[in-house]
Design a protein around this motif. Structure first.
Motif, short mmCIF file in Angstrom:
data_model
loop_
_atom_site.label_atom_id
_atom_site.label_comp_id
_atom_site.label_asym_id
_atom_site.label_seq_id
_atom_site.Cartn_x
_atom_site.Cartn_y
_atom_site.Cartn_z
N LEU A 109 0.84 -1.20 0.00
CA LEU A 109 0.00 0.00 0.00
C LEU A 109 0.87 1.26 0.00
O LEU A 109 0.61 2.22 -0.74
CB LEU A 109 -0.92 -0.03 1.23
CG LEU A 109 -1.88 1.14 1.36
CD1 LEU A 109 -2.94 1.10 0.26
CD2 LEU A 109 -2.57 1.10 2.73
N VAL A 110 1.92 1.23 0.82
CA VAL A 110 2.83 2.39 0.92
C VAL A 110 3.50 2.64 -0.43
O VAL A 110 3.55 3.78 -0.91
CB VAL A 110 3.89 2.14 2.03
CG1 VAL A 110 5.04 3.12 1.93
CG2 VAL A 110 3.23 2.24 3.40
N VAL A 111 4.01 1.57 -1.04
CA VAL A 111 4.68 1.71 -2.35
C VAL A 111 3.67 2.21 -3.39
O VAL A 111 3.99 3.08 -4.21
CB VAL A 111 5.31 0.37 -2.78
CG1 VAL A 111 5.78 0.41 -4.24
CG2 VAL A 111 6.49 0.02 -1.88
N ALA A 112 2.45 1.70 -3.32
CA ALA A 112 1.41 2.13 -4.28
C ALA A 112 1.13 3.63 -4.12
O ALA A 112 1.00 4.35 -5.12
CB ALA A 112 0.14 1.32 -4.06
N LEU A 113 1.06 4.09 -2.88
CA LEU A 113 0.79 5.52 -2.64
C LEU A 113 1.94 6.39 -3.16
O LEU A 113 1.72 7.41 -3.82
CB LEU A 113 0.58 5.77 -1.14
CG LEU A 113 -0.75 5.28 -0.56
CD1 LEU A 113 -0.76 5.43 0.96
CD2 LEU A 113 -1.91 6.06 -1.17
N MET A 114 3.18 5.96 -2.85
CA MET A 114 4.33 6.74 -3.30
C MET A 114 4.42 6.72 -4.82
O MET A 114 4.74 7.73 -5.45
CB MET A 114 5.61 6.18 -2.67
CG MET A 114 5.72 6.47 -1.18
SD MET A 114 7.39 6.23 -0.50
CE MET A 114 7.50 4.48 -0.44
N THR A 115 4.11 5.57 -5.40
CA THR A 115 4.16 5.45 -6.86
C THR A 115 3.08 6.32 -7.51
O THR A 115 3.31 6.96 -8.55
CB THR A 115 3.98 3.98 -7.29
OG1 THR A 115 4.92 3.20 -6.57
CG2 THR A 115 4.19 3.80 -8.77
N ALA A 116 1.92 6.37 -6.87
CA ALA A 116 0.83 7.21 -7.40
C ALA A 116 1.27 8.67 -7.41
O ALA A 116 1.03 9.40 -8.39
CB ALA A 116 -0.42 7.03 -6.54
N ALA A 117 1.97 9.09 -6.34
CA ALA A 117 2.47 10.47 -6.28
C ALA A 117 3.49 10.69 -7.39
O ALA A 117 3.48 11.73 -8.09
CB ALA A 117 3.10 10.73 -4.91
N LEU A 118 4.37 9.71 -7.59
CA LEU A 118 5.41 9.80 -8.63
C LEU A 118 4.77 9.87 -10.02
O LEU A 118 5.15 10.73 -10.84
CB LEU A 118 6.32 8.57 -8.52
CG LEU A 118 7.33 8.32 -9.63
CD1 LEU A 118 8.32 9.47 -9.72
CD2 LEU A 118 8.09 7.03 -9.38
N LEU A 119 3.79 9.02 -10.26
CA LEU A 119 3.11 9.02 -11.57
C LEU A 119 2.44 10.36 -11.84
O LEU A 119 2.49 10.89 -12.96
CB LEU A 119 2.07 7.89 -11.62
CG LEU A 119 2.61 6.45 -11.70
CD1 LEU A 119 1.47 5.45 -11.60
CD2 LEU A 119 3.37 6.22 -13.00
N ALA A 120 1.84 10.93 -10.79
CA ALA A 120 1.14 12.21 -10.94
C ALA A 120 2.12 13.33 -11.28
O ALA A 120 1.86 14.16 -12.17
CB ALA A 120 0.37 12.52 -9.64
N ILE A 121 3.27 13.34 -10.59
CA ILE A 121 4.26 14.39 -10.83
C ILE A 121 4.83 14.27 -12.24
O ILE A 121 4.94 15.26 -12.98
CB ILE A 121 5.37 14.32 -9.75
CG1 ILE A 121 4.80 14.80 -8.41
CG2 ILE A 121 6.58 15.17 -10.15
CD1 ILE A 121 5.68 14.50 -7.23
N VAL A 122 5.18 13.04 -12.61
CA VAL A 122 5.75 12.82 -13.96
C VAL A 122 4.70 13.16 -15.03
O VAL A 122 5.03 13.77 -16.07
CB VAL A 122 6.25 11.36 -14.10
CG1 VAL A 122 6.63 11.06 -15.54
CG2 VAL A 122 7.46 11.14 -13.20
N ALA A 123 3.44 12.82 -14.76
CA ALA A 123 2.36 13.13 -15.71
C ALA A 123 2.22 14.64 -15.89
O ALA A 123 1.92 15.13 -16.99
CB ALA A 123 1.04 12.51 -15.23
N ALA A 124 2.46 15.38 -14.80
CA ALA A 124 2.38 16.85 -14.88
C ALA A 124 3.44 17.40 -15.82
O ALA A 124 3.23 18.40 -16.51
CB ALA A 124 2.53 17.44 -13.49
N PHE A 125 4.62 16.74 -15.86
CA PHE A 125 5.70 17.17 -16.75
C PHE A 125 5.47 16.69 -18.17
O PHE A 125 5.63 17.44 -19.13
CB PHE A 125 7.04 16.60 -16.26
CG PHE A 125 7.68 17.40 -15.17
CD1 PHE A 125 8.49 18.49 -15.46
CD2 PHE A 125 7.45 17.08 -13.84
CE1 PHE A 125 9.06 19.23 -14.43
CE2 PHE A 125 8.02 17.81 -12.83
CZ PHE A 125 8.83 18.89 -13.11
N GLU A 126 5.13 15.40 -18.29
CA GLU A 126 5.07 14.77 -19.61
C GLU A 126 3.71 14.90 -20.30
O GLU A 126 3.60 14.71 -21.50
CB GLU A 126 5.38 13.26 -19.50
CG GLU A 126 6.86 12.97 -19.40
CD GLU A 126 7.17 11.48 -19.55
OE1 GLU A 126 8.21 11.15 -20.12
OE2 GLU A 126 6.38 10.63 -19.07
N GLY A 127 2.69 15.15 -19.52
CA GLY A 127 1.34 15.23 -20.08
C GLY A 127 0.73 13.87 -20.32
O GLY A 127 -0.32 13.73 -20.94
#
Lengths: 255, 310
Positions: A109-127
């Motif tokens: 669950l912890v890794v999933a939450l951190m990964t979700a944050a990572l995906l969101a940040i990268v998505a903000a850059f890459e679209g």
């Protein structure tokens, strides 16, 4: 049923632990800071963000795995809550497996939450959402599963949580460096060193094989067969360690 | 009716890690409990009470000896019919009272409606309704002890093992605990509990085992009239010769109180001889009373030598 109840309670204990949220908060902050620095860095900023963030997910995950993995068993024995459990129709293997499953569920669950944050940040850059990052996170989850098994095994053997924590952390560092053992086990090395290196090669967890952050960050493909092989390895290594942990714990006196 | 619990030659020793000297915690304990019995294990601190109970429930492995529950070795499966309250029970402080009981009910294998009903019944019976949603860390010692009893009773145990259940309770709490233990007999539960407070044991037990220095020294029945240790005979109007004859069968010299002489007689035969002697001398028997030592006297008889060793 009993194993599930213990797993559920272990996850509940971890989730109600304030320290977990502190580490999680710092992990998200570090990922955000990495994104900020990455945007002003020389070269491909996104690669830096992805690489650094995946490393952060892994390191914070390891910190949580060591902290929870080592403390859970010692707390049960030290606070004598284990008396209430093992005086019931609960076998010692059910207790260890329940603890393991609860910890792995929490860490996933912890890794999933951190990964979700990572995906969101990268998505903000890459679209767009870069799902290959999720593969790196999955491999991290497998790495943490092995570390939890190490922590439980060491806790079943060692009485002091500090020593158990140090041994588990050392197993992580050694496991990440396990690839170097191939060099020290080569025919050109002295016999004694070769023997030790080969012994350690078989004993230590090959966590380096589970670290695919670089390939993922730089867009290099990771073969499905490779993922499958290391996943099988991770489950087998974890299974053997759990059996050893159960054996050691079943011999332990609860004075 | 056979015994519900049989303990045979139960022994536990550990080796001192520094001196490698063997330390005996419990030595050759034999015990048999009848169905619906309330048995107290009394002894000073460090006598071996908790070790005995931990060995019975399987938290410790015996160095020698066996524990049989209803005729079979007490294994993991048999523990479904046994409730255990550890000394100073510790709980997960992040759970509420209801969550705690639900968790333990799951460990007993209770599921669905049965689990919910059982938890509700115990919350009501042990007056825990008001504390149902209170975190365990906020509870008083007495309330924690009640939760401890509740978790031990979840599976309607046939054998309930309580380690110092009245420790740290106020007088009202102790009275409630005594009533609770007595009430358990009514629902067919056999109870074993340890204590170092004799009145608590005397108030509820059918039998009491005195344990000291890791050995079960004596089992005392508190039900019915036990065989007296001696008889106290008080007489008057005795001649010097008759008094001398009386003293020959007595345990010691006669004690005078005015014109009344008293002697301690060792058994029924001595009583018969003494009574014949008094009648032959035309004496008058004032009283004849059995002498039974109190539980405290018996307890101290075993414990004092241990204390001297300390």
């Amino acid at each position: 049923m009993r194993t599930f109840a213990i797993a559920l309670n272990t996850a509940r204990e971890a989730i109600r632990n304030k320290l977990l949220y502190t580490i999680l908060f710092f992990a998200v902050v570090v990922v955000a800071v990495a994104a900020l620095f990455g945007s002003v860095s020389i070269g491909d900023p996104l690669k830096f963000v992805k690489d650094f963030s995946l490393m952060s997910v892994s390191l914070f995950g390891v910190a949580i795995a060591v902290m929870l993995g080592v403390s859970m068993l010692h707390k049960e024995i030290g606070r004598k809550t284990i008396y209430n459990i093992l005086a019931k129709p609960v076998a010692r293997w059910e207790f260890i497996v329940g603890k393991f499953l609860g910890l792995v569920a929490t860490l996933t669950l912890v890794v999933a939450l951190m990964t979700a944050a990572l995906l969101a940040i990268v998505a903000a850059f890459e679209g767009r959402i870069d799902w290959t990052l999720a593969l790196g996170a999955q491999m991290t989850a497998l790495e943490l599963m092995i570390l939890v098994a190490v922590a439980l095994f060491v806790s079943a053997v060692v009485v002091t949580p500090t020593i158990a924590g140090l041994v588990t952390a050392a197993a992580f560092v050694a496991g990440r460096c396990a690839g170097y053992l191939e060099y020290f086990g080569g025919p050109e090395q002295p016999l004694a060193l070769r023997g030790i290196a080969r012994g350690l090669y078989w004993v230590l967890p090959h966590l380096d094989r589970l670290n695919v952050a670089n390939q993922v960050a730089y867009g290099d493909p990771v073969a499905a067969s490779y993922v499958l092989t290391v996943a099988v390895y991770a489950f087998a290594y974890t299974g053997i360690l759990l059996l050893l942990a159960i054996f050691m714990f079943s011999r332990r006196e609860l004075v | 009716m056979g015994s519900i619990l049989e303990v045979k030659s139960l022994t536990k020793y550990v080796n001192d890690p520094w001196t490698f000297r063997r330390i005996t915690l419990l030595d050759d304990l034999n015990l048999s409990l009848a169905h619906h019995e309330i048995f107290g294990l009394i002894g000073p601190n460090g006598a071996g009470k908790t070790t005995t109970l931990k060995l019975i429930v399987g938290l410790l492995r015996p160095s020698r000896g066996t524990v049989l529950f209803e005729g079979s070795p007490l294994d993991v499966v048999a523990r479904a019919a046994i409730g255990f309250l550890p000394e100073q029970p510790y709980f997960y402080d992040y759970l509420t009272v209801e969550e705690t009981l639900t968790f333990f009910a799951r460990l007993y294998g209770l599921s669905g409606a049965d689990r919910r009903d059982r938890v509700l019944v115990l919350l009501r019976d042990l007056h825990l309704d008001a504390k149902r949603n209170a975190p365990m860390r906020t509870l008083s010692k007495g309330t924690l002890q009640r939760v401890g009893i509740a978790q031990a009773m979840l599976a309607r145990p046939r054998l309930l093992i309580l380690d110092e259940p009245m420790s740290g309770l106020d007088p009202a709490g102790r009275a409630h605990m005594r009533d609770l233990i007595r009430g358990l007999r009514g629902v067919g539960t056999t109870v074993v509990f340890s204590s170092h407070v004799l009145p608590d044991a005397e108030a509820v037990c059918d039998r009491v085992g005195i344990i000291a220095g890791g050995k079960l020294r004596e089992i005392v029945s508190l039900q019915g009239e036990a065989e007296p240790d001696a008889y106290l005979l008080s007489v008057r109007r005795m001649t010097a010769e008759a008094l001398a004859a009386l003293q020959r069968v007595a345990m010691g010299p006669a004690a005078a109180n005015g014109e009344i002489w008293s002697v301690r007689l060792p058994g029924r035969d001595a009583v018969r001889t003494a009574v014949d002697t008094v009648h032959s001398a035309d004496g008058v028997i004032e009283s004849l009373m059995p002498v039974r030592p109190s539980l405290e006297e018996r307890f101290l008889a075993w414990v004092k030598p241990e204390a001297r060793l300390d």
